[in-house]
Design an enzyme around this catalytic site. Structure first.
Site, PDB file in Angstrom:
ATOM      1  N   SER A 221      80.237  33.798  48.481  1.00 53.69           N
ATOM      2  CA  SER A 221      79.890  35.225  47.840  1.00 53.69           C
ATOM      3  C   SER A 221      80.130  35.237  46.385  1.00 53.69           C
ATOM      4  CB  SER A 221      81.013  36.203  48.591  1.00 53.69           C
ATOM      5  OG  SER A 221      80.853  37.289  48.755  1.00 53.69           O
ATOM      6  N   GLU A 340      75.134  37.361  58.366  1.00 52.02           N
ATOM      7  CA  GLU A 340      76.132  37.868  57.253  1.00 52.02           C
ATOM      8  C   GLU A 340      76.485  39.330  57.128  1.00 52.02           C
ATOM      9  OE1 GLU A 340      76.867  36.102  54.536  1.00 52.02           O
ATOM     10  OE2 GLU A 340      75.662  34.361  54.351  1.00 52.02           O
ATOM     11  N   HIS A 445      79.714  36.957  57.452  1.00 48.40           N
ATOM     12  CA  HIS A 445      79.859  36.542  56.200  1.00 48.40           C
ATOM     13  C   HIS A 445      81.371  36.291  56.186  1.00 48.40           C
ATOM     14  CE1 HIS A 445      79.058  37.052  51.789  1.00 48.40           C
ATOM     15  NE2 HIS A 445      80.436  37.438  51.795  1.00 48.40           N
TER      16      HIS A 445
END
Length: 533
Positions: A221, A340, A445
């Site tokens: 990220s 995600e 995610h």
């Protein structure tokens, strides 16, 4: 990046909430010290550390890699760490860097400006120098901590040294007020912290049994976006020899003029609006006055903090450098998760009560994709998905994550070895709040991190998932060791660009990893490319 305006103003607060859910010196390298009789003791350039020894790994925590960035050192590049006399206790992690408590006051606890520390996991002592992975945590550049990532599995099974790093966040890490330094040399203090940590690794990691010539920089990220930045930042050159980019939408960057103007506005809002006195004013404010982040940009919008380009630390935006072949030419492992954006949709549901009805779907697309909303709606019709939440998540997953990663892989692979993956365990363990939703989050995610690190806060892996975890640790540690991901228990991982049909990608699945060439088609990357203007 998704073309047109992509505005997700609620994203940073949701990332902050998920962090809570999940988180249940420079110079010539010193000569390697004589072998210690006590494996819990390590001599560094700054002094002696005493850590923890377990059967299959060692752990050294809370190690300062730079001087406390306080007082006159606030809003300046990091200075070398000061030494200490005697043994320093390295059994407990240091405080988190200052961050915005947001909806939960716990984010304001155990934080300090004096936070520039790192943690080191090593395999048991041996005469062999092990390869090293330096891990940069995520959290939208406003939240997070190195302490969440227990890396003992990578150290024990992977036989590598792992370093996890704290760096300045939010306003303290990225305020780009023009009064804080020479022209073009403001902001990006958090990025400079990461560079200081890499220099510390270069100068000290041999004392922990690591090989300073075999350092891989990795992150997820915002941590992955940081890795992208280091691939093009001049002062990062030579500090690592391979890179891992996990779920990093590296297209989101603010330029220096935008960062400076937002910083001027921020300073005025905290009572430091006079340019003549702003620097001293900002450096003497109580820390709590600076917890609220300064916002520069988002996934195509103006809603996150972070590095600014066109500055001395980061002259060029990573996507531009990648396309021009101007990034560091070294092996790259890059990938995303299959679903995600379901995490952010889920957190908005939990935090704000967003129900994602069919009637709301056109407005969601308009708010996110602006004038391209109609074209996106035609490509992601509601009838194709089990719920409007999943339709919306699929569109943003493809436009802001999957196809951005695919383009980065294509650009980089023209000049260097690239290995691409998609994490596709749609039953991946998730924290309890994410298991109570009216829609599944799937392979969302950050959920792949549970297969590499022990982060807790979710059900244990099933036997099949544990096998996948073992294989992923093998692939990642092999890549750290020699720049080629390999696992004796999984299929060979071909280089990206070696198949004219596309990719190939390695699909990471508990029912068996598979080499695939349909990633770009599945995520409609041709459609997203057609919207670029």
């Amino acid at each position: 990046m998704p073309p047109g305006p992509v505005r997700l103003p609620w994203l940073p607060a949701l990332i902050l909430a998920f962090v809570l859910i999940v988180g249940c010196t420079s110079g010539a390298a010193p000569e390697p010290p004589e072998p210690e009789s006590d494996p819990a003791v390590v001599h560094t350039a700054a002094g002696v550390l005493r850590g923890v020894v377990a059967d299959d790994h060692r752990f050294f925590a809370g190690i300062p890699y730079a001087a406390p960035p306080v007082g006159p050192l606030r809003f300046r590049p990091p200075e070398p760490s000061r030494g200490w006399a005697g043994e320093r206790d390295a059994t407990r992690a240091g405080p988190r860097c200052v961050q915005n408590p947001g909806p939960d006051p716990e984010f304001g606890t155990n934080t300090d400006e004096d936070c520039l520390s790192l943690n080191v996991w090593t395999p048991p002592v041996s005469e062999q120098k092990r390869p090293v992975m330096v891990w940069i945590h995520g959290g939208a550049f406003v939240n997070g901590s190195s302490n969440v990532y227990d890396a003992r599995w990578l150290a024990a099974r992977g036989d590598i040294v792992v370093v996890t790093v704290n760096y300045r966040l939010g306003t303290l890490g990225f305020l780009a007020h023009p009064a804080l330094g020479a022209p073009g040399d403001v902001g990006n203090y958090g990025l400079a912290d990461q560079q200081a940590a890499l220099r510390w690794v270069r100068d000290n990691i041999s004392a922990f049994g690591g090989d300073p010539q075999k350092v891989t920089l990795a992150g997820e990220s915002a941590g992955a976006m940081s890795v992208c930045d280091h691939l093009v930042a001049p002062a990062s050159s030579g500090l690592f020899r391979a890179a891992v980019i996990q779920s990093g939408p590296c297209q989101a960057q603010a330029d220096l003029p935008t960062g400076e103007q937002r910083s001027l506005d921020y300073a005025a809002g905290v009572g430091c609006g006079d340019p003549a006195t702003a620097a001293d004013c900002l450096r003497t404010l109580p820390t709590d006055k600076l917890r609220r982040p300064v916002w520069f940009y988002g996934i195509g919008a103006d809603e996150l903090a972070g590095p600014v380009t066109g500055s001395a630390v980061l002259p060029t935006a990573p996507p531009v450098a990648f396309a021009e072949g101007a990034a560091a030419r070294l092996p790259v492992l890059i990938g995303t998760t299959r679903d995600e954006f379901t995490l952010f949709v889920a957190l908005r549901y939990l935090q704000e009560g967003q129900r994602y009805t069919a009637e709301e779907y056109p407005g969601l697309l308009a708010d996110t994709f602006g004038p391209n909303a109609g074209a996106v709606a035609a490509r992601y019709p509601l009838e194709r998905y089990d719920s409007p939440a999943l339709a919306y998540a699929a569109a943003v997953t493809d436009g802001a994550f999957a196809c951005v990663s695919d383009r980065m892989a294509r650009d980089l692979s023209a000049h260097q070895p690239v290995y691409a993956y998609e994490f596709d365990d749609r039953q991946a363990p998730a924290p309890e709040p994410l298991r109570t939703l009216p829609f599944p989050v799937g392979a969302s995610h950050s959920l792949e991190l549970r297969y590499l690190f022990d982060v807790g806060g979710a059900p244990p892996l099933s036997p099949a998932q544990q096998t996948l975890s073992d294989q992923m640790i093998d692939y990642w540690s092999s890549f750290v060791a020699d720049g080629v991901p390999a696992s004796a228990d999984g299929p060979a991982w071909p280089r990206f660009g070696s198949d004219p049909a596309g990719g190939p990608y390695l699909s990471l699945r508990p029912d068996g990893n598979q080499v695939t060439t349909g990633f770009a088609d599945e995520h409609q990357c041709g459609f997203w490319a057609s919207l670029e203007g």
